[in-house]
Design an enzyme around this catalytic site. Sequence first.
Site, mmCIF file in Angstrom:
data_model
loop_
_atom_site.group_PDB
_atom_site.id
_atom_site.type_symbol
_atom_site.label_atom_id
_atom_site.label_comp_id
_atom_site.label_asym_id
_atom_site.label_seq_id
_atom_site.Cartn_x
_atom_site.Cartn_y
_atom_site.Cartn_z
ATOM 1 N N GLU A 1 -18.466 1.283 89.103
ATOM 2 C CA GLU A 1 -19.566 1.423 88.146
ATOM 3 C C GLU A 1 -20.409 0.171 88.048
ATOM 4 O O GLU A 1 -19.896 -0.942 88.219
ATOM 5 C CB GLU A 1 -18.998 1.646 86.739
ATOM 6 C CG GLU A 1 -18.344 2.954 86.561
ATOM 7 C CD GLU A 1 -17.438 2.932 85.357
ATOM 8 O OE1 GLU A 1 -17.892 2.494 84.287
ATOM 9 O OE2 GLU A 1 -16.279 3.331 85.501
ATOM 10 N N CYS B 155 -16.744 -0.848 80.384
ATOM 11 C CA CYS B 155 -16.374 -0.799 81.796
ATOM 12 C C CYS B 155 -15.217 0.167 82.020
ATOM 13 O O CYS B 155 -14.271 0.206 81.259
ATOM 14 C CB CYS B 155 -16.054 -2.188 82.339
ATOM 15 S SG CYS B 155 -14.645 -3.004 81.602
ATOM 16 N N CYS C 123 -5.376 -4.821 80.740
ATOM 17 C CA CYS C 123 -5.634 -5.063 79.313
ATOM 18 C C CYS C 123 -5.600 -3.732 78.563
ATOM 19 O O CYS C 123 -6.175 -2.743 79.012
ATOM 20 C CB CYS C 123 -6.979 -5.756 79.128
ATOM 21 S SG CYS C 123 -7.062 -7.308 80.032
ATOM 22 N N CYS D 50 -8.314 -2.312 88.230
ATOM 23 C CA CYS D 50 -7.954 -3.692 87.883
ATOM 24 C C CYS D 50 -6.465 -3.756 87.595
ATOM 25 O O CYS D 50 -5.915 -2.874 86.943
ATOM 26 C CB CYS D 50 -8.742 -4.147 86.650
ATOM 27 S SG CYS D 50 -8.397 -5.870 86.214
ATOM 28 N N CYS E 221 -24.739 -5.435 85.261
ATOM 29 C CA CYS E 221 -23.312 -5.722 85.158
ATOM 30 C C CYS E 221 -22.646 -5.125 86.397
ATOM 31 O O CYS E 221 -22.739 -3.919 86.616
ATOM 32 C CB CYS E 221 -22.827 -5.057 83.869
ATOM 33 S SG CYS E 221 -21.077 -5.140 83.636
ATOM 34 N N CYS F 37 -8.906 -1.834 77.542
ATOM 35 C CA CYS F 37 -9.976 -1.733 78.545
ATOM 36 C C CYS F 37 -9.845 -0.460 79.376
ATOM 37 O O CYS F 37 -8.765 -0.162 79.901
ATOM 38 C CB CYS F 37 -9.922 -2.955 79.455
ATOM 39 S SG CYS F 37 -11.037 -2.829 80.871
HETATM 40 N N1 SAH Z 1 -12.099 -8.740 84.200
HETATM 41 C C1 SAH Z 1 -13.053 -9.583 83.613
HETATM 42 C C2 SAH Z 1 -14.465 -9.021 83.637
HETATM 43 C C3 SAH Z 1 -14.616 -7.557 83.345
HETATM 44 S S1 SAH Z 1 -14.334 -7.067 81.682
HETATM 45 C C4 SAH Z 1 -12.642 -9.971 82.208
HETATM 46 O O1 SAH Z 1 -11.723 -9.371 81.674
HETATM 47 O O2 SAH Z 1 -13.240 -10.903 81.679
HETATM 48 C C5 SAH Z 1 -15.739 -7.741 80.827
HETATM 49 C C6 SAH Z 1 -15.515 -7.943 79.348
HETATM 50 O O3 SAH Z 1 -15.439 -6.683 78.660
HETATM 51 C C7 SAH Z 1 -14.231 -8.694 79.028
HETATM 52 O O4 SAH Z 1 -14.461 -9.702 78.066
HETATM 53 C C8 SAH Z 1 -13.372 -7.578 78.468
HETATM 54 O O5 SAH Z 1 -12.351 -8.079 77.654
HETATM 55 C C9 SAH Z 1 -14.379 -6.730 77.723
HETATM 56 N N2 SAH Z 1 -13.901 -5.385 77.395
HETATM 57 C C10 SAH Z 1 -13.090 -4.589 78.112
HETATM 58 N N3 SAH Z 1 -12.848 -3.434 77.453
HETATM 59 C C11 SAH Z 1 -13.529 -3.502 76.291
HETATM 60 C C12 SAH Z 1 -13.677 -2.611 75.182
HETATM 61 N N4 SAH Z 1 -13.090 -1.426 75.153
HETATM 62 N N5 SAH Z 1 -14.452 -3.015 74.159
HETATM 63 C C13 SAH Z 1 -15.068 -4.217 74.181
HETATM 64 N N6 SAH Z 1 -14.983 -5.097 75.198
HETATM 65 C C14 SAH Z 1 -14.204 -4.743 76.244
HETATM 66 FE FE1 SF4 Z 2 -9.290 -6.006 84.077
HETATM 67 FE FE2 SF4 Z 2 -10.440 -4.791 82.019
HETATM 68 FE FE3 SF4 Z 2 -8.688 -6.748 81.600
HETATM 69 FE FE4 SF4 Z 2 -11.105 -7.327 82.611
HETATM 70 S S1 SF4 Z 2 -10.681 -6.494 80.581
HETATM 71 S S2 SF4 Z 2 -9.122 -8.101 83.298
HETATM 72 S S3 SF4 Z 2 -11.470 -5.488 83.855
HETATM 73 S S4 SF4 Z 2 -8.248 -4.748 82.562
#
Ligand code: SAH
Ligand code: SF4
Length: 357
Positions: A98, A343, A124, A120, A113, A127
């Site tokens: 995406e 994302c 997290c 990944c 973006c 996420c």
């Molecule tokens: N993997 C990298 C970059 C991709 S995620 C990272 O984790 O930094 C980009 C940002 O979106 C990160 O700060 C992540 O914590 C945040 N993010 C992911 N899921 C989210 C959600 N459901 N609501 C708000 N922010 C989110």
């Molecule tokens: Fe991976 Fe999502 Fe965690 Fe970023 S926030 S490191 S994309 S699992």
Amino acid sequence: MNSLKPSKLALSGLSLPDLIKVLEPTQLPLYKLKQIHAWIYAKFGTSFSQMSDLSLAERQLLDNNYVLSVLNTKDCQISKDGTKKYLFSLNNDDKYIESVLMTFQKREDLSVCVSSQVGCAVGCKFCATSFVNFKRNLTSQEIVDQVMSIQRDNQVRIGNIVYMGQGEPLLNTEEVIKSIYVFANSVGIGKRHITVSTSGIIPGINRLAKENLPITLALSLHACDDDLRNSIMPGVKTYSIKNTFQALTEYLQTTNRRVTIEYVLLAGVNDSSEQAHKLAKLVSKINCHINLIPYNPINELSESISYKRPSIEVQEAFKAIVETSGRKVTSRLERGKDISAACGQLHNKHLNQRVPS
Ligand code: SAH
Ligand code: SF4
């Protein structure tokens, strides 16, 4: 001409030296190759037939043996606020990624973006991408072509890149670094307009520091105690907060570039005044800017997700405490809430409608 490969290679997203190498079998002179580079990067050409400074035979030669893009657009959703979310499939193996085109009312320039991996492995809990199993790293070409595909589709120039789509960029550091150079040298995006966001992969931070690029590095912190952080970001538990901040300090000393600290606010999990005070203390030690991100609900993906976004009052109280550090604190603007712009969300929606790859 006789050494052309049977499968068609894509041209968009390649650096000029790589483009020259890929087009070597055509035996076209260097000035023609530079014209092709200009058609792709300066004129946002959408087909070889448009390349009017090439002869008909040369255009036919390209058409028979190459394709322009390494991506196919599978879905594009447009939000009420103008945000556009693209779902692309990858030519090489039909996996999905995406990218999001963001417009900001007060800014003329557009941001994209980009994804850096398919899925990944960091996992997290809040996420959407963590629900897409890690499949593979993207090549530099696949990263750059996300922006080129969006530029071609909209016939607009993009001014900023954020590596905040699917994937952890610093688990794909070499291709990410290569893509930054292609953005700067071929696409024409200044390195100062590029942000790489990481969950805190220390070897990747050190590698990026060595490259000494004037980009912005953003750390996704999300908690100020190791135990809490490890429970919501299980994939980074090898890296303590102390060691991660040490790596950031060294990064700052090398690059002299202020870093960004990102903090997703999850109600009742990491939004207490105690966490806010700890965050204020942590960030007062380094030259940084703090970005508070209200949780973007992904609860429809699994019943096991019970996170909620804190109330505006709690968000503001948290922000006020962090501001006592003297650092600049902003709340991230929400983009494309009505089109699953967090994302991984569009990818997951799509996967639910097809046999997963
Ligand atoms: N993997 C990298 C970059 C991709 S995620 C990272 O984790 O930094 C980009 C940002 O979106 C990160 O700060 C992540 O914590 C945040 N993010 C992911 N899921 C989210 C959600 N459901 N609501 C708000 N922010 C989110
Ligand atoms: Fe991976 Fe999502 Fe965690 Fe970023 S926030 S490191 S994309 S699992």
